[in-house]
Design a protein around this motif. Sequence first.
Motif, PDB file in Angstrom:
ATOM      1  N   ARG A  42     -75.882 -21.449  47.987  1.00  0.00           N
ATOM      2  CA  ARG A  42     -76.902 -20.442  48.288  1.00  0.00           C
ATOM      3  C   ARG A  42     -77.120 -20.321  49.802  1.00  0.00           C
ATOM      4  O   ARG A  42     -77.636 -19.306  50.280  1.00  0.00           O
ATOM      5  N   HIS A  58     -69.455  -8.761  43.541  1.00  0.00           N
ATOM      6  CA  HIS A  58     -70.760  -9.396  43.335  1.00  0.00           C
ATOM      7  C   HIS A  58     -71.474  -8.718  42.175  1.00  0.00           C
ATOM      8  O   HIS A  58     -71.748  -7.512  42.209  1.00  0.00           O
ATOM      9  N   VAL A  60     -74.888  -9.379  40.156  1.00  0.00           N
ATOM     10  CA  VAL A  60     -76.068 -10.216  40.320  1.00  0.00           C
ATOM     11  C   VAL A  60     -76.442 -10.953  39.040  1.00  0.00           C
ATOM     12  O   VAL A  60     -76.719 -12.149  39.067  1.00  0.00           O
ATOM     13  N   SER A  89     -76.179 -14.053  41.322  1.00  0.00           N
ATOM     14  CA  SER A  89     -77.459 -14.589  41.770  1.00  0.00           C
ATOM     15  C   SER A  89     -78.221 -15.283  40.650  1.00  0.00           C
ATOM     16  O   SER A  89     -79.142 -16.046  40.922  1.00  0.00           O
ATOM     17  N   THR A  90     -77.888 -15.002  39.385  1.00  0.00           N
ATOM     18  CA  THR A  90     -78.609 -15.580  38.253  1.00  0.00           C
ATOM     19  C   THR A  90     -77.694 -16.447  37.402  1.00  0.00           C
ATOM     20  O   THR A  90     -76.472 -16.279  37.400  1.00  0.00           O
ATOM     21  N   TRP A 109     -72.122 -18.757  44.120  1.00  0.00           N
ATOM     22  CA  TRP A 109     -73.374 -18.022  44.268  1.00  0.00           C
ATOM     23  C   TRP A 109     -73.296 -17.129  45.507  1.00  0.00           C
ATOM     24  O   TRP A 109     -72.691 -17.510  46.516  1.00  0.00           O
ATOM     25  N   TYR A 112     -78.133 -16.520  50.306  1.00  0.00           N
ATOM     26  CA  TYR A 112     -79.316 -15.766  50.703  1.00  0.00           C
ATOM     27  C   TYR A 112     -78.996 -14.893  51.901  1.00  0.00           C
ATOM     28  O   TYR A 112     -78.100 -15.209  52.698  1.00  0.00           O
ATOM     29  N   GLU A 136     -77.076  -3.473  44.605  1.00  0.00           N
ATOM     30  CA  GLU A 136     -77.201  -4.630  45.496  1.00  0.00           C
ATOM     31  C   GLU A 136     -76.802  -4.300  46.943  1.00  0.00           C
ATOM     32  O   GLU A 136     -75.656  -4.500  47.338  1.00  0.00           O
TER      33      GLU A 136
END
Length: 424
Positions: A42, A58, A60, A89-90, A109, A112, A136
Amino acid sequence: MPQGLALALYAALLRLLTPLYLLRLWRRGAQEPLYRHALGERLGFYKAGTEPGRLWVHAVSLGETRAASALIAALREREPGLRLLLTHSTATGRDAGAALLRDGDAQTWLPYDTPGAVRRFLRHWQPRVGVLMETEVWPVLQREAERAGLPMVLANARLSEKSLRQGQRFAALMRPAARRMALALAQTEADAARLRLIGAPRVDVAGNLKYDIAMDPALTARGQAWAAQLGRPVLMLAVSREGEEAALLAEWARRTSPRPLLAIVPRHPQRFDEIAALIQGAGFTLARRSTWGDTPPAEALQADVWLGDSMREMPLYYGLATVALLGGSFEPLGGQNLIEAAACGCPVLAGPHTFNFTEAAGLAIAAGAARRCGSLAEAVAQGEALCRDEPTRSHMSASALAFATAHRGAAGRMAAALLAMAPP
């Protein structure tokens, strides 16, 4: 506010909030352990080296990952030796994405959106192109990708009126991010127009990938077999969201027997136990899908309510359902994807709120595959009526299959555009 200052303040705020984000992930990992996996990713830290040149997608969460599956299949068809980098992301997205990987692919992942984390990510992986699914768009990521010479594409792009207004409110951040997008492949003409308004320089309309998602026929057949075992109709709340389950149970308690079997399939797995408690608290007998294997036990066949507390089995649930109520559309949440239901031939009753899928919902209703209801009470009444009306239901089912078939092809168009932009 000047754009440079807005981006600097945004990045500084995210740096300050990073410890809180990590703490939240750790707490959420108590219920979903995957959230505690590889926390360093992350922040853009990786344990081993890697080869550059992968095509990066990507997705999410779960919905975007399912849409990405159709795009990835089309990409592999055109480039058999494709090496993929898949980010999420999840936990639900990462879990589903693992099934899409082949030898030579990688999964991680998304870091951020802070300058250091993004730079480390881009230096480590060095992808040949970046593909962000649906909505996104991240300001720092877009800037750092431009600095690294990495073309970024927004695929299956959608932008609602509400999201456009929010983007315009934060125009100092979002407009530069959109301008840095090399290409946006929009779902609809309306999405394309809104993306241009927010600043995207090149927008093509390619259609909706969700029409191209392959439904597992074995799962659908299993659901149909369970429906035959039950010997009674099934009214299902599909991909339900907060507030809808309690309202449905209250409405269901007012209905007279004999009622169809009620099935509830929540959107988020962390809410499974909460919904189970709601069902039992309302006085209904409960059967949880997670407690049996390929065949429901005798006690499940007699239950009032089935809870669909399993992952990646939506074709099974649509095969089981006589009629589906569209989750997320009975609260102002924008609705869930009704295309999967149509692909399984399941008639759908949508509530008043489908702004996340405006065109798909409108087309499905126009095609006779779905109906619009003004309230949950109206949807329950119509659902029960349809359960008794086999001729109308069969016509809706046939219309749903025809509707889903007619709109396929977006995956091939998007794959061709991506590979033209980033050849091997």
